[in-house]
Scaffold this active site. Sequence first.
Site, PDB file in Angstrom:
ATOM      1  N   ASN A   7       0.873  -1.173   0.000  1.00 14.92           N
ATOM      2  CA  ASN A   7       0.000   0.000   0.000  1.00 14.92           C
ATOM      3  C   ASN A   7       0.912   1.225   0.000  1.00 14.92           C
ATOM      4  O   ASN A   7       1.425   1.624   1.041  1.00 14.92           O
ATOM      5  CB  ASN A   7      -0.886  -0.047   1.255  1.00 14.92           C
ATOM      6  N   LYS A  14       3.290   0.835   3.127  1.00 14.38           N
ATOM      7  CA  LYS A  14       2.953  -0.213   4.101  1.00 14.38           C
ATOM      8  C   LYS A  14       3.019  -1.560   3.404  1.00 14.38           C
ATOM      9  O   LYS A  14       2.685  -1.640   2.212  1.00 14.38           O
ATOM     10  CB  LYS A  14       1.525  -0.024   4.618  1.00 14.38           C
ATOM     11  N   ARG A  91      -2.530  -2.211  -3.450  1.00 14.47           N
ATOM     12  CA  ARG A  91      -3.757  -1.425  -3.255  1.00 14.47           C
ATOM     13  C   ARG A  91      -3.654  -0.202  -4.158  1.00 14.47           C
ATOM     14  O   ARG A  91      -2.665   0.534  -4.108  1.00 14.47           O
ATOM     15  CB  ARG A  91      -3.866  -0.977  -1.810  1.00 14.47           C
ATOM     16  N   HIS A 180     -13.106   2.693   0.000  1.00 14.21           N
ATOM     17  CA  HIS A 180     -13.099   1.625   1.020  1.00 14.21           C
ATOM     18  C   HIS A 180     -13.749   0.350   0.486  1.00 14.21           C
ATOM     19  O   HIS A 180     -14.244  -0.468   1.257  1.00 14.21           O
ATOM     20  CB  HIS A 180     -13.885   2.016   2.299  1.00 14.21           C
ATOM     21  N   LEU A 209     -16.440   2.856   9.890  1.00 14.90           N
ATOM     22  CA  LEU A 209     -16.355   4.103  10.648  1.00 14.90           C
ATOM     23  C   LEU A 209     -14.972   4.213  11.274  1.00 14.90           C
ATOM     24  O   LEU A 209     -14.658   3.501  12.236  1.00 14.90           O
ATOM     25  CB  LEU A 209     -17.442   4.136  11.740  1.00 14.90           C
ATOM     26  N   ASN A 211     -11.179   7.015  10.910  1.00 14.21           N
ATOM     27  CA  ASN A 211     -10.799   8.403  10.722  1.00 14.21           C
ATOM     28  C   ASN A 211     -11.464   8.922   9.437  1.00 14.21           C
ATOM     29  O   ASN A 211     -11.980  10.031   9.391  1.00 14.21           O
ATOM     30  CB  ASN A 211      -9.271   8.493  10.658  1.00 14.21           C
ATOM     31  N   ARG A 241     -12.708  15.704   7.781  1.00 14.38           N
ATOM     32  CA  ARG A 241     -13.446  16.001   6.534  1.00 14.38           C
ATOM     33  C   ARG A 241     -14.897  16.319   6.843  1.00 14.38           C
ATOM     34  O   ARG A 241     -15.508  15.670   7.697  1.00 14.38           O
ATOM     35  CB  ARG A 241     -13.397  14.799   5.585  1.00 14.38           C
ATOM     36  N   ASP A 283      -9.700  12.608  16.819  1.00 17.16           N
ATOM     37  CA  ASP A 283      -9.736  11.251  17.368  1.00 17.16           C
ATOM     38  C   ASP A 283     -10.946  11.095  18.296  1.00 17.16           C
ATOM     39  O   ASP A 283     -11.112  11.866  19.244  1.00 17.16           O
ATOM     40  CB  ASP A 283      -8.430  10.973  18.121  1.00 17.16           C
ATOM     41  N   ASN A 335     -14.244  -0.470  17.734  1.00 17.82           N
ATOM     42  CA  ASN A 335     -13.808  -0.226  19.122  1.00 17.82           C
ATOM     43  C   ASN A 335     -14.722   0.619  19.989  1.00 17.82           C
ATOM     44  O   ASN A 335     -14.630   0.552  21.208  1.00 17.82           O
ATOM     45  CB  ASN A 335     -12.427   0.445  19.108  1.00 17.82           C
ATOM     46  N   GLU A 384      -8.356  -5.544   4.960  1.00 14.62           N
ATOM     47  CA  GLU A 384      -8.156  -5.179   3.554  1.00 14.62           C
ATOM     48  C   GLU A 384      -6.963  -5.917   2.956  1.00 14.62           C
ATOM     49  O   GLU A 384      -6.989  -6.326   1.799  1.00 14.62           O
ATOM     50  CB  GLU A 384      -7.998  -3.665   3.432  1.00 14.62           C
TER      51      GLU A 384
HETATM   52  P1  AMP Z   1      -9.096   3.903  11.318  1.00 12.83           P
HETATM   53  O1  AMP Z   1      -9.098   5.100  10.418  1.00 12.83           O
HETATM   54  O2  AMP Z   1     -10.004   2.834  10.896  1.00 12.83           O
HETATM   55  O3  AMP Z   1      -7.700   3.429  11.637  1.00 12.83           O
HETATM   56  O4  AMP Z   1      -9.705   4.422  12.709  1.00 12.83           O
HETATM   57  C1  AMP Z   1      -8.971   5.297  13.524  1.00 12.83           C
HETATM   58  C2  AMP Z   1      -9.906   5.971  14.500  1.00 12.83           C
HETATM   59  O5  AMP Z   1     -10.572   4.996  15.326  1.00 12.83           O
HETATM   60  C3  AMP Z   1      -9.181   6.871  15.496  1.00 12.83           C
HETATM   61  O6  AMP Z   1      -9.025   8.163  14.992  1.00 12.83           O
HETATM   62  C4  AMP Z   1     -10.127   6.861  16.670  1.00 12.83           C
HETATM   63  O7  AMP Z   1     -10.956   7.982  16.532  1.00 12.83           O
HETATM   64  C5  AMP Z   1     -10.980   5.632  16.518  1.00 12.83           C
HETATM   65  N1  AMP Z   1     -10.848   4.738  17.674  1.00 12.83           N
HETATM   66  C6  AMP Z   1      -9.936   3.774  17.890  1.00 12.83           C
HETATM   67  N2  AMP Z   1     -10.153   3.157  19.075  1.00 12.83           N
HETATM   68  C7  AMP Z   1     -11.257   3.735  19.619  1.00 12.83           C
HETATM   69  C8  AMP Z   1     -12.002   3.559  20.841  1.00 12.83           C
HETATM   70  N3  AMP Z   1     -11.661   2.654  21.737  1.00 12.83           N
HETATM   71  N4  AMP Z   1     -13.067   4.373  21.053  1.00 12.83           N
HETATM   72  C9  AMP Z   1     -13.422   5.307  20.151  1.00 12.83           C
HETATM   73  N5  AMP Z   1     -12.760   5.512  18.989  1.00 12.83           N
HETATM   74  C10 AMP Z   1     -11.702   4.752  18.729  1.00 12.83           C
END
Ligand code: AMP
Length: 397
Positions: A7, A14, A91, A180, A209, A211, A241, A283, A335, A384
């Site tokens: 990727n 990556k 990718r 995605h 769901l 970032n 975004r 975050d 999560n 993925e």
């Molecule tokens: P991703 O883009 O799929 O890697 O998701 C990253 C995002 O997941 C981070 O910016 C966090 O906002 C969210 N995240 C990860 N762990 C948790 C958690 N335990 N509770 C809430 N949000 C989480």
Amino acid sequence: MNVLVINAGSSSLKYQLINMDTQGVMAKGLCERIGIEGSCLKHSPSDKDAVTIEKPMKDHADAISMVIDALVDANHGVISDMKAIDAVGHRVVHGGEYFNKSVIINDDVKKKIDECSALAPLHNPANLIGIEACEKAMPGVPMVAVFDTAFHQTMPAEAYMYALPYEYYEKYKIRKYGFHGTSHYYVANRCAAMMNRPIEDLRIITLHLGNGSSITAVNKGKSVDTSMGFTPLAGVPMGTRSGVIDPAIVTFIMEKEGLSVAEADAMLNKKSGVFGISGVSSDFRDLDAGKQNGDAKCALALDMFKYSVKRYIGYYAAAMGGVDALVFTAGVGENSIAMRERILSNMEFMGITCDSEKNNVRGKEAEISKDGSLVKAFVIPTNEELTIALDTQKLLK
Ligand code: AMP
């Protein structure tokens, strides 16, 4: 068969080496700051300690040769010879209207990926550089391109067209593409497997769901609508975004604030979303903490995200004439127990339920709806890289 999954980003790369007999990850890692001072490789073999190797990487070709060196290294390597890499799966973000499935890479495919660079100027050129660097480092090893957009090519025109003058579709290919796709495809198929039913019988809404977030209506195994659009800016509010807004707001703010096109683009992509609303963080963990400490804007950002996701559930249930299952995936979906519960609340009228006890789960496959629920809800961690490796294997068989 061992498949190397790549990727490549503009200054990062990556990788994962996957053994297809066991579907296990032999090693994975990340090259950072390619072409920038301070470049380094973080390499994690599955059964040895991770290492960080700091060494200048002037371009992606340097990065690939460092990855190969790490994979065959006497101490932290996992294969004895690069001949043990049987194929490479890349990718690629944008396949435009050219690709509705993964393909073996040849000159024509590379030309088309290059043509799609106009649609993904930050991603496709980097993906292509990664492909060419691998071709140079591993001559004769077959390479496959797996596109983020391909799964959504089954959307009907009524879902993918924008009500703009038709000439812009013809001239610039302006339409919804969706992203995605590899993730939505993987979790929808895992969902059917967990329900022990053929995917052709199911109407599934997949909620990626993280970032970046996107939601897809998967009817009988095919994407029929998705929340991201011409670019990954559309859909629900994301980390930074905006998601969907009234398009007139853009020109209004540009005029009032004297923003250039580039500044307006940065405002929508980097300063908006839950970060823009909260002024605190992109975050969701920081927003949860802010809300607990009484920060009203953090609470508002979380409420807006929840409400927007709910809207898409209603929207896509209507699009498919009903829904049989919902799947939560990616960082927030896998999560955030609280966010899942809030999204699923007050949806009993549609047959959607959330079992608080079953929902108390993070990062592993689980059903979270109440026993006997008309609509099943699941948490399914996305994968993925495995999907890319499986597609690569399938094409080369
Ligand atoms: P991703 O883009 O799929 O890697 O998701 C990253 C995002 O997941 C981070 O910016 C966090 O906002 C969210 N995240 C990860 N762990 C948790 C958690 N335990 N509770 C809430 N949000 C989480």
